[in-house]
Design a protein around this motif. Structure first.
Motif, short mmCIF file in Angstrom:
data_model
loop_
_atom_site.label_atom_id
_atom_site.label_comp_id
_atom_site.label_asym_id
_atom_site.label_seq_id
_atom_site.Cartn_x
_atom_site.Cartn_y
_atom_site.Cartn_z
N HIS A 71 0.84 -1.20 0.00
CA HIS A 71 0.00 0.00 0.00
C HIS A 71 0.88 1.24 0.00
O HIS A 71 2.04 1.21 0.38
N HIS A 72 0.27 2.34 -0.46
CA HIS A 72 1.00 3.58 -0.67
C HIS A 72 1.22 4.36 0.63
O HIS A 72 0.40 4.34 1.54
N HIS A 73 2.34 5.09 0.63
CA HIS A 73 2.67 6.07 1.66
C HIS A 73 3.17 7.31 0.92
O HIS A 73 3.97 7.19 0.00
N LEU A 74 2.66 8.46 1.30
CA LEU A 74 3.05 9.72 0.66
C LEU A 74 3.88 10.53 1.63
O LEU A 74 3.43 10.82 2.74
N LEU A 75 5.09 10.87 1.21
CA LEU A 75 5.99 11.68 2.03
C LEU A 75 5.93 13.12 1.54
O LEU A 75 6.15 13.38 0.35
N ILE A 76 5.59 14.04 2.43
CA ILE A 76 5.47 15.45 2.10
C ILE A 76 6.58 16.21 2.81
O ILE A 76 6.65 16.19 4.05
#
Length: 149
Positions: A71-76
């Motif tokens: 599953h996706h993880h978004l790093l900002i």
């Protein structure tokens, strides 16, 4: 008897220490994670949709332990590298999409921001080798009402 006990203890320590360091599942070498939108260098007003793409692997829910899926993880605005021996953190800079989402609506403050995707396994560990997107930069412009004041 002491030698047998010492050998058994040594073997157990080696097995358990290796288990602690091999958390991430193996990923296909040709797996590719990328942004469908936005594009690197894109400028936008206010909120925007971020859409995620993945090739040669599948997307599933957190906790689902299917081979070649995660599953996706978004790093900002994250500058430090992800530690492959630790689960991906969950905070305002590390967003988890454990329900298998492949897009999100982002509302970021005006200014430049970096975005990067990381695919995590069932327990939020990065894969080996890591499946990550290119880091892109977007610029959020202030809303018109904020500029006219």
């Amino acid at each position: 008897m002491k030698i047998v006990c010492w050998f058994a203890l040594s073997a157990a320590l080696v097995l358990f220490s290796n288990a602690a360091y091999s958390q991430g599942k193996t990923a296909p070498k040709d797996a590719k994670l990328y942004f469908i939108t936005p594009h690197d260098g894109q400028r936008m007003k206010g909120g925007f949709w971020a859409r995620f793409g993945l090739r040669n692997m599948g997307v599933t829910h957190a906790g689902d332990d299917y081979q070649n899926s995660g599953h996706h993880h978004l790093l900002i605005d994250v500058n430090e590298p992800i530690d492959s021996k630790e689960p991906i953190p969950q905070d305002k800079s590390h967003l988890h999409f454990g329900a298998g989402q492949t897009e999100t609506f982002l509302e970021l403050p005006p200014g430049p921001h970096t975005l990067q995707l990381v695919l995590g396994d069932a327990k939020h560990y990065p894969f080996e080798p890591p499946v990550v997107s290119e880091k892109i930069t977007v610029r959020v412009r202030p809303a018109i009402s904020a500029r006219s004041k």
